[in-house]
Design a protein around this motif. Sequence first.
Motif, PDB file in Angstrom:
ATOM      1  N   LEU A 368       0.963  -0.986  -0.287  1.00 46.73           N
ATOM      2  CA  LEU A 368       0.128  -0.014   0.191  1.00 46.73           C
ATOM      3  C   LEU A 368       0.918   1.159   0.158  1.00 46.73           C
ATOM      4  O   LEU A 368       0.684   2.609  -0.633  1.00 46.73           O
ATOM      5  CB  LEU A 368      -1.202   0.350   1.377  1.00 46.73           C
ATOM      6  CG  LEU A 368      -1.997  -1.014   0.649  1.00 46.73           C
ATOM      7  CD1 LEU A 368      -3.205  -1.213   2.029  1.00 46.73           C
ATOM      8  CD2 LEU A 368      -2.617  -0.664  -0.272  1.00 46.73           C
ATOM      9  N   GLU A 369       2.095   1.243   0.701  1.00 49.30           N
ATOM     10  CA  GLU A 369       2.756   2.456   0.737  1.00 49.30           C
ATOM     11  C   GLU A 369       3.209   2.579  -1.644  1.00 49.30           C
ATOM     12  O   GLU A 369       3.545   3.834  -1.379  1.00 49.30           O
ATOM     13  CB  GLU A 369       4.387   1.957   1.268  1.00 49.30           C
ATOM     14  CG  GLU A 369       4.113   1.749   2.693  1.00 49.30           C
ATOM     15  CD  GLU A 369       3.811   0.048   2.808  1.00 49.30           C
ATOM     16  OE1 GLU A 369       4.772   0.148   2.304  1.00 49.30           O
ATOM     17  OE2 GLU A 369       3.416  -0.188   3.861  1.00 49.30           O
ATOM     18  N   GLY A 370       3.239   1.373  -1.684  1.00 45.77           N
ATOM     19  CA  GLY A 370       4.301   1.512  -3.237  1.00 45.77           C
ATOM     20  C   GLY A 370       3.114   2.381  -3.913  1.00 45.77           C
ATOM     21  O   GLY A 370       2.928   3.633  -5.081  1.00 45.77           O
ATOM     22  N   LEU A 371       1.982   2.343  -3.671  1.00 45.67           N
ATOM     23  CA  LEU A 371       0.348   2.872  -3.941  1.00 45.67           C
ATOM     24  C   LEU A 371       0.437   4.248  -4.300  1.00 45.67           C
ATOM     25  O   LEU A 371       0.103   5.015  -4.528  1.00 45.67           O
ATOM     26  CB  LEU A 371      -0.865   2.085  -3.778  1.00 45.67           C
ATOM     27  CG  LEU A 371      -2.449   2.426  -4.479  1.00 45.67           C
ATOM     28  CD1 LEU A 371      -2.087   2.354  -5.401  1.00 45.67           C
ATOM     29  CD2 LEU A 371      -3.403   1.407  -3.518  1.00 45.67           C
ATOM     30  N   THR A 372       0.573   4.464  -2.551  1.00 45.05           N
ATOM     31  CA  THR A 372       0.525   6.024  -1.549  1.00 45.05           C
ATOM     32  C   THR A 372       1.481   6.722  -2.320  1.00 45.05           C
ATOM     33  O   THR A 372       1.474   8.072  -3.115  1.00 45.05           O
ATOM     34  CB  THR A 372       0.905   5.970  -0.864  1.00 45.05           C
ATOM     35  OG1 THR A 372       0.274   4.939   0.697  1.00 45.05           O
ATOM     36  CG2 THR A 372       0.712   7.322  -0.153  1.00 45.05           C
ATOM     37  N   ASP A 373       2.417   5.899  -2.585  1.00 46.42           N
ATOM     38  CA  ASP A 373       4.153   6.312  -3.470  1.00 46.42           C
ATOM     39  C   ASP A 373       3.943   7.469  -4.890  1.00 46.42           C
ATOM     40  O   ASP A 373       3.552   8.533  -5.210  1.00 46.42           O
ATOM     41  CB  ASP A 373       5.883   6.324  -3.471  1.00 46.42           C
ATOM     42  CG  ASP A 373       5.989   6.199  -2.474  1.00 46.42           C
ATOM     43  OD1 ASP A 373       5.729   6.629  -0.980  1.00 46.42           O
ATOM     44  OD2 ASP A 373       6.804   5.017  -1.917  1.00 46.42           O
ATOM     45  N   ARG A 374       3.337   6.137  -5.754  1.00 41.07           N
ATOM     46  CA  ARG A 374       2.469   6.829  -7.136  1.00 41.07           C
ATOM     47  C   ARG A 374       1.503   7.322  -7.064  1.00 41.07           C
ATOM     48  O   ARG A 374       1.206   7.819  -7.902  1.00 41.07           O
ATOM     49  CB  ARG A 374       2.186   5.439  -7.568  1.00 41.07           C
ATOM     50  CG  ARG A 374       1.583   5.012  -8.849  1.00 41.07           C
ATOM     51  CD  ARG A 374       2.997   4.983 -10.279  1.00 41.07           C
ATOM     52  NE  ARG A 374       2.339   4.692 -10.938  1.00 41.07           N
ATOM     53  CZ  ARG A 374       2.715   3.619 -11.392  1.00 41.07           C
ATOM     54  NH1 ARG A 374       3.470   2.500 -10.547  1.00 41.07           N
ATOM     55  NH2 ARG A 374       2.073   3.244 -12.679  1.00 41.07           N
ATOM     56  N   ILE A 375       0.490   7.444  -6.460  1.00 47.71           N
ATOM     57  CA  ILE A 375      -1.140   8.383  -6.129  1.00 47.71           C
ATOM     58  C   ILE A 375       0.316   9.824  -5.740  1.00 47.71           C
ATOM     59  O   ILE A 375      -0.297  10.612  -6.692  1.00 47.71           O
ATOM     60  CB  ILE A 375      -1.877   8.390  -5.094  1.00 47.71           C
ATOM     61  CG1 ILE A 375      -2.330   6.879  -5.981  1.00 47.71           C
ATOM     62  CG2 ILE A 375      -2.889   9.195  -5.384  1.00 47.71           C
ATOM     63  CD1 ILE A 375      -3.225   6.269  -4.593  1.00 47.71           C
ATOM     64  N   THR A 376       0.860   9.633  -4.718  1.00 45.09           N
ATOM     65  CA  THR A 376       1.183  10.796  -4.721  1.00 45.09           C
ATOM     66  C   THR A 376       1.916  11.549  -6.044  1.00 45.09           C
ATOM     67  O   THR A 376       2.163  12.501  -6.328  1.00 45.09           O
ATOM     68  CB  THR A 376       2.537  10.764  -3.594  1.00 45.09           C
ATOM     69  OG1 THR A 376       1.070  10.548  -2.916  1.00 45.09           O
ATOM     70  CG2 THR A 376       2.500  11.900  -2.920  1.00 45.09           C
ATOM     71  N   GLY A 377       2.570  10.540  -6.542  1.00 42.77           N
ATOM     72  CA  GLY A 377       3.641  11.134  -7.272  1.00 42.77           C
ATOM     73  C   GLY A 377       2.862  11.421  -8.892  1.00 42.77           C
ATOM     74  O   GLY A 377       3.096  12.751  -9.560  1.00 42.77           O
ATOM     75  N   LEU A 378       1.600  10.990  -8.861  1.00 44.50           N
ATOM     76  CA  LEU A 378       0.782  11.321 -10.009  1.00 44.50           C
ATOM     77  C   LEU A 378      -0.039  12.886  -9.924  1.00 44.50           C
ATOM     78  O   LEU A 378       0.345  14.230 -10.632  1.00 44.50           O
ATOM     79  CB  LEU A 378      -0.476  10.745 -10.784  1.00 44.50           C
ATOM     80  CG  LEU A 378       0.224   9.375 -11.199  1.00 44.50           C
ATOM     81  CD1 LEU A 378      -1.657   8.452 -11.534  1.00 44.50           C
ATOM     82  CD2 LEU A 378       0.189   9.940 -12.650  1.00 44.50           C
TER      83      LEU A 378
END
Length: 472
Positions: A368-378
């Motif tokens: 889920l952290e990886g998902l958070t990072d990806r959304i934040t990056g977007l």
Amino acid sequence: MYEHDTIAAIATPAGSGGVAIVRISGERAEPVVRAVFQPDQPWERLHSHHLYLGRVTDPRTDQTLDQALLALMRAPHSYTGEDVAEIQCHGGSFLARRILETVLTHGARLALPGEFTRRAFLNGRLDLSQAEAVLDLIQAKSAGGLRLAWEQVSGRLSEQCGRLCERLLGLTAHLEAFLDFPDEDIPARTQAEIGRDLSELIEAVGRLHASFAQGKVYRDGLRTVIVGKPNVGKSSLLNALTGTDRAIVTPVPGTTRDTLEEAVTVGDIPLVVWDTAGLRASRDEVEQRGIERTRAGIEQAELVLAVFDASRPLDAEDKAVCEYIDGKQVVPILNKIDLPVAITADELEARLRVGPPVAISAQNGTGLEGLTDRITGLVFGLGPAGQKGSARPVEPAENGCGLLVTRLRHRDALIKAEQCLTSACASLRSGLPLDLVAVDLRAALDQIGEITGQVSSEDILDRIFGEFCIGK
Ligand code: GDP
């Protein structure tokens, strides 16, 4: 128009609670409250900005309605800038309404929505952007939204607008000095200086309005849709993000028939997430309607979380999902990585062409952290709603002032100001008369002045304060 009559309303939300507040503002706030409130000590001893215990009574019947606290906040040191009295009574909705009704029969009238804040604006207690931020503060959906609203209430946008206006006024004064002597040519050096100042201003205004893409996300939340064929783990993902069992998870395909909407904060970013009915061909009429709504949801979404079951090979239904979301801002998610994997990340990446999928297990919270990072990056590289590739990345720090514009009204005013400045710059460079340049500069000033309300019309004020609730 400013009416100097005295207004009153219940300032707390409808319904029962521990405390309710009846707020009164205007020249007659004190006489009105004196008619209905008997403090435990003589009125002469009551100071502004102190709380006093007493009883609220209805003078028509002498009936005591409640034991309550009274705060008097005398002008100009009050929210509205007028005399304000606040009665804090017990929080029964009937009780509060009864006290309000008594106040209204003793010289106050019912306030309109947002009228207290409108008076605060008209009395110079707040400028317009601060008044709007009061509403954002009340409606904030996330820590980020709250932080931005507070920054704006405390005047950061106003200060930035003030700085832009000061520079513009300086430029206009500079130009007008030449306008007074029309026969003299403007020296090339001065012209270059003005041109350079104008370019800097255009850039500053442009950066500020470009920050709206992020500011809007913080204020309203990013409209996000979770899609995928039935049973891939969409509801489980929503539950993992919210940390609740809001969506009912069942092992039977096609059970999420309705869309659920949930406010979720991922990292610092507020998402308004819809979990949807799975996308697949179905003869079931109810499920069919859910699927149609999913398609409409995808259309409107600013972010699509596309879920695939990593434990099963990509099939025709998954491929159809990929087609539905083509052209959207997509985060591909490979769920169920706790099970033996049957889809490779490469396979999915080749099909969707939106970067590598994020591997998670919604069931046990892995990834889920990886998902958070990806959304934040977007989000930090986000362009206009839902469009891919048109992003002008704006990081708060890169903005020069770390400020994010959160309202469409402000963004539109800044865009118009930028257009006026660009036109002024073009006129200057092509040697058009200086008064034309000055007219554009004045127009840019007016646009920026609209943000803080230095320039405003009744219509704009009605629209802005009409959004508020009664009592605010
Ligand atoms: P939806 O129809 O896409 O909303 O899927 P659900 O969230 O209802 O999940 C369908 C089934 O897959 C349920 O039995 C879940 O328990 C299971 N499931 C969801 N996520 C995972 C996961 O990460 N790992 C495993 N092993 N099972 C999962």
